[in-house]
Each structure stands twice: as structure tokens, then as C-alpha cells.
Scaffold this motif. Structure first.
Motif, PDB file in Angstrom:
ATOM      1  N   ILE A 153       1.546  10.884  -3.579  1.00 25.78           N
ATOM      2  CA  ILE A 153       3.466  11.132  -4.372  1.00 25.78           C
ATOM      3  C   ILE A 153       4.203   9.881  -3.997  1.00 25.78           C
ATOM      4  CG2 ILE A 153       4.726  12.865  -4.847  1.00 25.78           C
ATOM      5  CD1 ILE A 153       2.781  14.954  -3.938  1.00 25.78           C
ATOM      6  N   PRO A 154       4.471   9.553  -3.121  1.00 23.86           N
ATOM      7  CA  PRO A 154       5.756   8.673  -3.218  1.00 23.86           C
ATOM      8  C   PRO A 154       5.439   7.198  -3.633  1.00 23.86           C
ATOM      9  CG  PRO A 154       4.905   9.175  -0.770  1.00 23.86           C
ATOM     10  CD  PRO A 154       3.794  10.091  -1.420  1.00 23.86           C
ATOM     11  N   THR A 155       4.025   7.007  -4.066  1.00 23.25           N
ATOM     12  CA  THR A 155       3.807   5.363  -4.330  1.00 23.25           C
ATOM     13  C   THR A 155       3.188   5.642  -5.907  1.00 23.25           C
ATOM     14  OG1 THR A 155       1.649   5.619  -2.930  1.00 23.25           O
ATOM     15  CG2 THR A 155       3.551   4.416  -1.950  1.00 23.25           C
ATOM     16  N   ALA A 156       2.538   6.785  -5.817  1.00 22.80           N
ATOM     17  CA  ALA A 156       1.738   7.418  -7.589  1.00 22.80           C
ATOM     18  C   ALA A 156       0.719   6.601  -7.088  1.00 22.80           C
ATOM     19  CB  ALA A 156       2.898   6.389  -8.808  1.00 22.80           C
ATOM     20  N   GLY A 157       0.444   7.218  -6.329  1.00 26.26           N
ATOM     21  CA  GLY A 157      -1.612   6.745  -5.910  1.00 26.26           C
ATOM     22  C   GLY A 157      -1.513   5.183  -6.174  1.00 26.26           C
ATOM     23  N   ARG A 158      -0.073   4.735  -6.256  1.00 21.35           N
ATOM     24  CA  ARG A 158      -1.339   3.025  -5.794  1.00 21.35           C
ATOM     25  C   ARG A 158      -1.113   2.659  -3.569  1.00 21.35           C
ATOM     26  NH1 ARG A 158       2.203   2.081  -9.814  1.00 21.35           N
ATOM     27  NH2 ARG A 158       4.001   2.526  -9.201  1.00 21.35           N
ATOM     28  N   SER A 159      -1.869   1.796  -3.865  1.00 28.53           N
ATOM     29  CA  SER A 159      -1.896   1.597  -1.996  1.00 28.53           C
ATOM     30  C   SER A 159      -0.547   0.806  -1.554  1.00 28.53           C
ATOM     31  CB  SER A 159      -2.933   0.356  -1.582  1.00 28.53           C
ATOM     32  OG  SER A 159      -4.526   1.291  -2.086  1.00 28.53           O
ATOM     33  N   ILE A 160      -0.316   0.595  -0.720  1.00 31.97           N
ATOM     34  CA  ILE A 160       0.721   0.043  -0.076  1.00 31.97           C
ATOM     35  C   ILE A 160       1.544  -1.382   0.512  1.00 31.97           C
ATOM     36  CG2 ILE A 160       2.975  -0.299   1.159  1.00 31.97           C
ATOM     37  CD1 ILE A 160       2.814   3.348   1.386  1.00 31.97           C
ATOM     38  N   SER A 161       0.977  -2.394  -0.165  1.00 32.21           N
ATOM     39  CA  SER A 161       1.520  -4.261   0.431  1.00 32.21           C
ATOM     40  C   SER A 161       3.125  -4.643   0.225  1.00 32.21           C
ATOM     41  CB  SER A 161       0.349  -4.524  -0.181  1.00 32.21           C
ATOM     42  OG  SER A 161       0.228  -4.273  -2.160  1.00 32.21           O
ATOM     43  N   VAL A 162       3.140  -4.995   0.471  1.00 34.21           N
ATOM     44  CA  VAL A 162       4.181  -6.333   0.021  1.00 34.21           C
ATOM     45  C   VAL A 162       4.706  -6.656  -1.135  1.00 34.21           C
ATOM     46  CG1 VAL A 162       5.439  -8.261   0.534  1.00 34.21           C
ATOM     47  CG2 VAL A 162       4.069  -7.382   2.555  1.00 34.21           C
ATOM     48  N   GLY A 163       5.572  -6.497  -1.519  1.00 35.12           N
ATOM     49  CA  GLY A 163       5.999  -6.176  -2.677  1.00 35.12           C
ATOM     50  C   GLY A 163       6.040  -4.751  -3.703  1.00 35.12           C
ATOM     51  N   LEU A 164       5.260  -4.046  -3.329  1.00 33.65           N
ATOM     52  CA  LEU A 164       4.914  -3.391  -4.015  1.00 33.65           C
ATOM     53  C   LEU A 164       5.812  -2.848  -4.905  1.00 33.65           C
ATOM     54  CD1 LEU A 164       3.173  -0.045  -4.113  1.00 33.65           C
ATOM     55  CD2 LEU A 164       4.834   0.736  -2.446  1.00 33.65           C
ATOM     56  N   ILE A 165       5.558  -2.273  -6.104  1.00 32.58           N
ATOM     57  CA  ILE A 165       6.516  -1.647  -7.515  1.00 32.58           C
ATOM     58  C   ILE A 165       6.757  -0.502  -7.296  1.00 32.58           C
ATOM     59  CG2 ILE A 165       7.059  -1.571  -9.697  1.00 32.58           C
ATOM     60  CD1 ILE A 165       5.305  -4.018 -10.160  1.00 32.58           C
ATOM     61  N   LEU A 166       8.056   0.354  -7.257  1.00 34.11           N
ATOM     62  CA  LEU A 166       7.715   2.044  -6.474  1.00 34.11           C
ATOM     63  C   LEU A 166       7.858   2.658  -8.344  1.00 34.11           C
ATOM     64  CD1 LEU A 166      10.113   1.609  -3.959  1.00 34.11           C
ATOM     65  CD2 LEU A 166       8.230   1.810  -3.661  1.00 34.11           C
ATOM     66  N   PRO A 167       7.735   3.790  -7.971  1.00 40.17           N
ATOM     67  CA  PRO A 167       7.693   4.915  -9.591  1.00 40.17           C
ATOM     68  C   PRO A 167       8.896   4.266  -9.641  1.00 40.17           C
ATOM     69  CG  PRO A 167       6.310   6.274  -7.116  1.00 40.17           C
ATOM     70  CD  PRO A 167       7.575   4.630  -6.996  1.00 40.17           C
ATOM     71  N   ASN A 168      10.153   3.948  -9.761  1.00 40.01           N
ATOM     72  CA  ASN A 168      11.755   4.234 -10.358  1.00 40.01           C
ATOM     73  C   ASN A 168      11.688   2.909 -10.838  1.00 40.01           C
ATOM     74  OD1 ASN A 168      11.484   2.162  -8.267  1.00 40.01           O
ATOM     75  ND2 ASN A 168      13.500   4.345  -7.269  1.00 40.01           N
ATOM     76  N   GLY A 169      10.446   1.913 -10.365  1.00 44.61           N
ATOM     77  CA  GLY A 169      10.805   0.583 -10.983  1.00 44.61           C
ATOM     78  C   GLY A 169      11.448  -0.143 -10.353  1.00 44.61           C
ATOM     79  N   THR A 170      12.021   0.159  -9.611  1.00 41.65           N
ATOM     80  CA  THR A 170      12.587  -1.365  -8.315  1.00 41.65           C
ATOM     81  C   THR A 170      11.466  -1.432  -7.238  1.00 41.65           C
ATOM     82  OG1 THR A 170      12.451   0.540  -6.490  1.00 41.65           O
ATOM     83  CG2 THR A 170      14.419  -0.250  -8.084  1.00 41.65           C
ATOM     84  N   THR A 171      11.449  -2.887  -6.612  1.00 42.46           N
ATOM     85  CA  THR A 171      10.225  -2.980  -5.506  1.00 42.46           C
ATOM     86  C   THR A 171      10.580  -3.295  -4.229  1.00 42.46           C
ATOM     87  OG1 THR A 171       9.644  -5.121  -7.281  1.00 42.46           O
ATOM     88  CG2 THR A 171       9.057  -5.737  -5.210  1.00 42.46           C
ATOM     89  N   ALA A 172       9.903  -3.049  -3.670  1.00 46.97           N
ATOM     90  CA  ALA A 172      10.159  -2.964  -1.852  1.00 46.97           C
ATOM     91  C   ALA A 172      10.359  -3.897  -1.500  1.00 46.97           C
ATOM     92  CB  ALA A 172       9.042  -1.384  -1.051  1.00 46.97           C
ATOM     93  N   THR A 173      11.024  -4.644  -0.348  1.00 50.01           N
ATOM     94  CA  THR A 173      11.292  -5.765  -0.340  1.00 50.01           C
ATOM     95  C   THR A 173      11.156  -5.082   1.334  1.00 50.01           C
ATOM     96  OG1 THR A 173      13.965  -4.566   0.520  1.00 50.01           O
ATOM     97  CG2 THR A 173      13.431  -5.783  -1.781  1.00 50.01           C
ATOM     98  N   GLY A 174      10.989  -4.787   2.408  1.00 50.40           N
ATOM     99  CA  GLY A 174      10.142  -4.960   3.195  1.00 50.40           C
ATOM    100  C   GLY A 174       8.689  -5.809   3.134  1.00 50.40           C
ATOM    101  N   LYS A 175       8.317  -5.638   4.591  1.00 48.29           N
ATOM    102  CA  LYS A 175       7.271  -5.995   5.414  1.00 48.29           C
ATOM    103  C   LYS A 175       6.507  -5.279   6.527  1.00 48.29           C
ATOM    104  CE  LYS A 175       9.374 -10.181   7.761  1.00 48.29           C
ATOM    105  NZ  LYS A 175       9.688 -11.198   7.560  1.00 48.29           N
ATOM    106  N   TYR A 176       5.719  -5.793   6.585  1.00 47.21           N
ATOM    107  CA  TYR A 176       5.091  -5.745   8.018  1.00 47.21           C
ATOM    108  C   TYR A 176       5.730  -6.441   9.676  1.00 47.21           C
ATOM    109  CZ  TYR A 176       1.075  -2.108   6.483  1.00 47.21           C
ATOM    110  OH  TYR A 176       0.360  -1.620   6.340  1.00 47.21           O
ATOM    111  N   ASP A 177       5.979  -5.230  10.601  1.00 51.42           N
ATOM    112  CA  ASP A 177       6.455  -5.955  12.006  1.00 51.42           C
ATOM    113  C   ASP A 177       5.216  -6.704  12.400  1.00 51.42           C
ATOM    114  OD1 ASP A 177       7.678  -6.481  14.109  1.00 51.42           O
ATOM    115  OD2 ASP A 177       8.784  -4.557  14.228  1.00 51.42           O
ATOM    116  N   PRO A 178       5.644  -7.916  12.709  1.00 52.33           N
ATOM    117  CA  PRO A 178       4.462  -8.693  13.398  1.00 52.33           C
ATOM    118  C   PRO A 178       3.981  -8.141  14.505  1.00 52.33           C
ATOM    119  CG  PRO A 178       6.369 -10.547  12.538  1.00 52.33           C
ATOM    120  CD  PRO A 178       6.686  -8.768  12.177  1.00 52.33           C
ATOM    121  N   LEU A 179       5.109  -7.620  15.348  1.00 48.71           N
ATOM    122  CA  LEU A 179       4.832  -6.815  16.906  1.00 48.71           C
ATOM    123  C   LEU A 179       3.659  -5.157  16.043  1.00 48.71           C
ATOM    124  CD1 LEU A 179       5.689  -6.624  19.717  1.00 48.71           C
ATOM    125  CD2 LEU A 179       7.440  -5.128  18.707  1.00 48.71           C
ATOM    126  N   PHE A 180       3.954  -5.123  14.922  1.00 48.78           N
ATOM    127  CA  PHE A 180       2.971  -3.087  14.916  1.00 48.78           C
ATOM    128  C   PHE A 180       1.837  -3.805  14.841  1.00 48.78           C
ATOM    129  CE2 PHE A 180       0.971  -1.121  11.484  1.00 48.78           C
ATOM    130  CZ  PHE A 180       1.527  -0.061  12.455  1.00 48.78           C
TER     131      PHE A 180
END
Length: 345
Positions: A153-180
């Protein structure tokens, strides 16, 4: 006369025949015998199979299955069955990815958050089973379907990666923490992958907990006879709750490792985790002929499945035959264990 009759009444000592000894060895070591046979077969066909790098690769591949299977084993010990572990792991992959890429959280924030999520799912399962008296299979099956849909539901069925376009049309600006990412990609001393270390820690900790503590005895007593355990003073409701919370938390840990390894939130990441973890748990019944859930057996079962799949892959066996071959080997291991046991009795 009385002394003679008394001596005749004493039964003669039982001497096991060579056939009985051989059957007992096969019964107790069926899985190890099959595992040894696989090593010989695959090494003869492909010498690269028996190398340190390949064996570490096998252990890394099965680490998630072993960790999740350990949680399943705990629920089997209480006479239950957690069908939601695959969905919990997949949802944890998505949750970890969403936390960092969309919410911008660090590894130190994401890991506790996802583990708490797994524990909460375990609490929900426990509430359905312990309080509402819903059968284990039905309750965890319902949770599985719920999580399978919820994670999309949060991503409208899409996988999550850097530059993800959210259902509201905005682009996610975060990235994976290298420590993670180090959780899934780093190695201890440059040789042993960190997921393998985590698998060993979980296996040892749960082995001690289930086999050498009062809680472990109560765990198996609850699965054997819940009413008798309750009459003996055991809090079976709390024991069942702890079992499902452990299962959910370990499934979430497995999801964290998967997310750290692949570096994205793949919607199909948990597709095979349920079946593979259940297979490892069931093979565990045959290890040392214990015929009951045990964490040591589950870990060996996971390694067994990993060796089998790795060897088949190196031999270029068609992917569509692998599940069938896993089933054949599982049936064989259980048949050797239980078949020779019946023959002995």
C-alpha cells in the motif's frame, strides 16, 4: 530349588545384533549421511563445489532461512505453527527500505524499528491464538494475507529503491545507510559473512534457551500437554505469547538481512522464505532421530537444503526441478528416520 527358580526368572541380557546397530546409525544419522553423500556427489561432478568461498556462499545463502526457521521451530515446540513468517520477513524488507529511503532514518533507527515491527506482529498472532482462541494455522494464515497486502500500500505496489516516486507524485530523497548495508554484505575477518555469524548466534542462543533452561522444558511441555503444564504451574498463555513474539522478531531479522544484502525493497523478496524455513524445520525432526522440533536440527536442515540447491545450480540443473528434488530428499530423510524406527519396534 528356590535359588534356581530365582536365577531362571532373571531375564538374559539383550545383545543387539549388527543389523540393529547399523539401523540405529542410519536412523540417527540419516540427514548427515545424505549430506555427506551430497558433498561427495557434487565435489566429484564439480570440484569447485568444495572450496571455502563456495561453502561460505552456501552458508550465507541459508542464513536467513535458518534464522526464520528457528522461529518456526519455537512455535512448533508449543504445538503451533507460524505461517506468517514469510510475510513478516518480506514486510520487514519493505519497512526497512521505506524507513531509510522515504523517511530518511539511519541504520541505528531502522533496525530497532523493524525488529519491533516483527515483535508486534508476533503479539497480534498471540492475541488471536491465546486470547481469541483462533487456531494457530488460521490466525497466522490471516496475518500472512494481511501483511502481504499491507506492504504494497505505501508504494502502490512498487519496489522501493533510491529515487522512488511516491503515490502522491513526489520523489523520495533518502538512501540506504552504508552501515545498514554492512549487515548483509560485510564479512568477519574477511572470510565469514556477517549473516552467517548472526545465524550462528541465533542458533546457539535458541539452542541453549530451548534445550537447557526451564523455559525450554515448559515450551515442549506446553506442546505435549498444555493442560498438564498449566496444572503444574506453567503459564502457558505467556509461553505461547513469547514463542510467537520470538518467531516474529526472528522473521523481521531475516528481512533486515535480505534488505541489507540486496539494497532495495523488492516486493517479491519473501516469496520462498516460508516454504524453505518450514522445510528446514521439518528436516530438523530427522536430525539425530529426535523426532521433535529442535533448533540444532533446523540449522542443519537449512544447510542441507542450501548445499542441495547450490550443488544443483553448479551442475546447471533446471530451476523448475529444484523444488521437486527438495521434496524427494525431504521425504527420504524423514523416511529413513521414521521407517527404521518402526522396524526396530
Amino acid at each position: 530349588m528356590s535359588e534356581i527358580s530365582q536365577s531362571q526368572a532373571v531375564p538374559a541380557p539383550y545383545h543387539r545384533s549388527t543389523a540393529d546397530v547399523v539401523k540405529d546409525i542410519i536412523r540417527r544419522g540419516a540427514v548427515f549421511l545424505l549430506l555427506g553423500a551430497l558433498f561427495i556427489l557434487f565435489t566429484a561432478a564439480q570440484p569447485a563445489f568444495l572450496t571455502v568461498n563456495n561453502l561460505m556462499s552456501v552458508l550465507q545463502a541459508v542464513s536467513v532461512v535458518a534464522i526464520i526457521g528457528a522461529g518456526v521451530t519455537v512455535t512448533l515446540a508449543i504445538g503451533g505453527f507460524d505461517l506468517s513468517v514469510g510475510a513478516v520477513a518480506a514486510s520487514s524488507v519493505m519497512a526497512a527500505s521505506y524507513a531509510m529511503i522515504v523517511l530518511g532514518l539511519s541504520a541505528w533507527q531502522t533496525v530497532p524499528l523493524v525488529l519491533t515491527f516483527g515483535a508486534l506482529v508476533g503479539l497480534v498472532n498471540a492475541f488471536l491464538i491465546v486470547k481469541l482462541k483462533v487456531p494457530d494455522l488460521l490466525a497466522t494464515l490471516a496475518t500472512m494475507f494481511l501483511l502481504t497486502g499491507l506492504q504494497l500500500i505505501p508504494t502502490a505496489g512498487r519496489s522501493i529503491s533510491v529515487g522512488l516516486i511516491l503515490p502522491n507524485g513526489t520523489t523520495a530523497t533518502g538512501k540506504y545507510d552504508p552501515l545498514f548495508l554492512l549487515i548483509g554484505r560485510s564479512s568477519l575477518f574477511g572470510t565469514v559473512p556477517l549473516p552467517v555469524v548472526l545465524m550462528a548466534v541465533v542458533a546457539v542462543a535458541l539452542y541453549v534457551l530451548t534445550e537447557h533452561t526451564r523455559f525450554g522444558r515448559l515450551l515442549f511441555a506446553t506442546g505435549g500437554n498444555e493442560i498438564a503444564t498449566r496444572l503444574a504451574g506453567g503459564n502457558t498463555a505467556r509461553i505461547r505469547t513469547i514463542a510467537y513474539v520470538l518467531s516474529g522478531t526472528l522473521a523481521a531479522l531475516g528481512g533486515i538481512i535480505v534488505a541489507a544484502r540486496v539494497g532495495r525493497g523488492d516486493v517479491s523478496s519473501g516469496a520462498s522464505l516460508l516454504m524453505d524455513s518450514v522445510a528446514a524445520s521439518l528436516i530438523g525432526f530427522a536430525v539425530l532421530s529426535l523426532k521433535r522440533p529442535n533448533v540444532l536440527g533446523t540449522t542443519v536442515g537449512a544447510v542441507f537444503v542450501g548445499v542441495l540447491l547450490n550443488g544443483l545450480t553448479m551442475l546447471n540443473a533446471p530451476y523448475y526441478t529444484q523444488d521437486f528434488i527438495k521434496g524427494v530428499v525431504l521425504v527420504g530423510a524423514l523416511a529413513l528416520t521414521y521407517g527404521f524406527s518402526r522396524a526396530r519396534t
